[in-house]
Design a protein around this motif. Structure first.
Motif, PDB file in Angstrom:
ATOM      1  N   PRO A 101      38.872   7.325  46.400  1.00  0.00           N
ATOM      2  CA  PRO A 101      38.603   8.763  46.517  1.00  0.00           C
ATOM      3  C   PRO A 101      38.734   9.249  47.959  1.00  0.00           C
ATOM      4  CG  PRO A 101      36.561   7.538  46.215  1.00  0.00           C
ATOM      5  CD  PRO A 101      37.657   6.565  46.025  1.00  0.00           C
ATOM      6  N   VAL A 102      39.373  10.390  48.137  1.00  0.00           N
ATOM      7  CA  VAL A 102      39.555  10.995  49.464  1.00  0.00           C
ATOM      8  C   VAL A 102      38.423  11.983  49.698  1.00  0.00           C
ATOM      9  CG1 VAL A 102      41.083  12.358  50.909  1.00  0.00           C
ATOM     10  CG2 VAL A 102      42.040  10.690  49.303  1.00  0.00           C
ATOM     11  N   HIS A 103      37.741  11.874  50.836  1.00  0.00           N
ATOM     12  CA  HIS A 103      36.624  12.783  51.145  1.00  0.00           C
ATOM     13  C   HIS A 103      36.710  13.209  52.599  1.00  0.00           C
ATOM     14  CE1 HIS A 103      35.107   8.676  52.099  1.00  0.00           C
ATOM     15  NE2 HIS A 103      34.648   9.304  53.170  1.00  0.00           N
ATOM     16  N   SER A 104      36.091  14.354  52.906  1.00  0.00           N
ATOM     17  CA  SER A 104      36.026  14.863  54.282  1.00  0.00           C
ATOM     18  C   SER A 104      34.593  14.757  54.777  1.00  0.00           C
ATOM     19  CB  SER A 104      36.499  16.316  54.344  1.00  0.00           C
ATOM     20  OG  SER A 104      35.667  17.123  53.514  1.00  0.00           O
ATOM     21  N   CYS A 105      34.457  14.525  56.071  1.00  0.00           N
ATOM     22  CA  CYS A 105      33.128  14.385  56.678  1.00  0.00           C
ATOM     23  C   CYS A 105      32.489  15.753  56.883  1.00  0.00           C
ATOM     24  CB  CYS A 105      33.240  13.669  58.010  1.00  0.00           C
ATOM     25  SG  CYS A 105      33.799  11.955  57.891  1.00  0.00           S
ATOM     26  N   CYS A 145      26.820   9.882  57.803  1.00  0.00           N
ATOM     27  CA  CYS A 145      27.526   9.952  59.096  1.00  0.00           C
ATOM     28  C   CYS A 145      27.422   8.612  59.814  1.00  0.00           C
ATOM     29  CB  CYS A 145      26.939  11.043  59.971  1.00  0.00           C
ATOM     30  SG  CYS A 145      27.218  12.710  59.315  1.00  0.00           S
ATOM     31  N   GLU A 146      28.482   8.258  60.499  1.00  0.00           N
ATOM     32  CA  GLU A 146      28.510   7.052  61.323  1.00  0.00           C
ATOM     33  C   GLU A 146      28.525   7.428  62.807  1.00  0.00           C
ATOM     34  OE1 GLU A 146      28.198   4.107  60.089  1.00  0.00           O
ATOM     35  OE2 GLU A 146      28.436   4.635  57.972  1.00  0.00           O
ATOM     36  N   GLU A 147      29.242   8.475  63.145  1.00  0.00           N
ATOM     37  CA  GLU A 147      29.279   8.984  64.521  1.00  0.00           C
ATOM     38  C   GLU A 147      29.231  10.515  64.471  1.00  0.00           C
ATOM     39  OE1 GLU A 147      32.562   7.544  66.734  1.00  0.00           O
ATOM     40  OE2 GLU A 147      32.155   5.406  66.304  1.00  0.00           O
ATOM     41  N   GLY A 174      31.082   8.866  53.752  1.00  0.00           N
ATOM     42  CA  GLY A 174      31.101   9.714  52.581  1.00  0.00           C
ATOM     43  C   GLY A 174      30.941  11.175  52.966  1.00  0.00           C
ATOM     44  N   PRO A 175      31.022  12.060  52.008  1.00  0.00           N
ATOM     45  CA  PRO A 175      30.974  13.493  52.326  1.00  0.00           C
ATOM     46  C   PRO A 175      29.562  14.050  52.528  1.00  0.00           C
ATOM     47  CG  PRO A 175      31.281  13.184  49.971  1.00  0.00           C
ATOM     48  CD  PRO A 175      31.269  11.814  50.561  1.00  0.00           C
TER      49      PRO A 175
END
Length: 237
Positions: A23-27, A42-44, A36-37
């Motif tokens: 699956p394609v997702h945006s931050c 969040c990672e950064e 994931g969205p």
């Protein structure tokens, strides 16, 4: 050989399908790297945000060393950044908007309760305008002095306006028509008296002039009387 080629094509198809199946997702806007969205994936974080429990939290730059607003302005925090906004005109330095957030009141303002409010110099006990013919007008943070009605400023003082002098009329400028007629009759009377005096001495020249003037005067008087009688008769009808 043909079997190997078919096997290789099958592996490529499976690999492409696995890529497309992910699956394609945006931050979130605050995240630069995420798993994931959702906001807690969040990672950064982007600039102006800090990571806390995998969630990017806005940094309040105001009140920190990042706040570099100039004098007579205050820091206003925004999402991911901050703005410097001007203080109220009543303030010299402030901690926020409005006259209640002043660090110090500006000249022409005084602290009234919790706010810096305009000083009405015109209603103060000390006369703001020193001239007797000046009127005080209060303005925001100050006042001005204007000359009273009938005065104008000259060399920093108020002096009375000069009323233009009425030009003096000549001796016969405002004389009425009936007065002119009386003066004419008086003039002819004087001339007739002078001529009559000379005619009494027996001078034929002056006697003839006197008689001619008398006849002209009588004719003028009779014609004027006649015109008046005719006018009154016509008006009476």
């Amino acid at each position: 050989m043909e079997a190997k080629r078919l096997h290789r094509n099958l592996l490529q198809a499976v690999w492409l399908w696995s890529l497309l199946a992910v699956p394609v997702h945006s931050c979130p806007d605050s995240c630069s790297v995420c798993s994931g969205p959702e906001k807690d994936q969040c990672e950064e974080c982007r600039a102006g945000w800090t990571l806390h429990n995998k969630t990017c939290v806005d940094i309040d730059e105001c009140g920190t060393e990042l706040d570099n607003c100039f004098l007579n302005s205050y820091c206003f925090n925004t999402e991911g950044s901050f703005e410097c906004r001007g203080c109220d005109v009543a303030c010299v330095g402030c901690m926020g908007s409005g006259p209640a957030r002043c660090r110090k009141c500006a000249p022409g303002y005084r602290l009234t309760g919790s706010k810096c409010l305009d000083i009405d110099e015109c209603s103060d006990r000390v006369l703001a305008c020193h001239g007797l013919d000046e009127i005080c007008i209060n303005t925001e943070g100050s006042f001005r002095c204007e000359c009273a009605e009938g005065f104008h400023r000259r060399d920093s003082i108020c002096v009375r306006k000069q009323i233009p002098s009425v030009q003096e009329k000549g001796l016969f400028e405002d004389i009425q028509e009936d007065e002119v007629e009386v003066l004419q009759q008086m003039f002819f009377g004087v001339v007739l008296c002078a001529l009559g005096t000379l005619a009494a001495k027996g001078d034929l020249v002056y006697t003839s002039v006197f008689m001619g003037a008398a006849a002209a005067m009588a004719g003028y008087w009779l014609s004027d009387r006649g015109d008046r009688l005719i006018d009154s008769f016509l008006k009476g009808r």
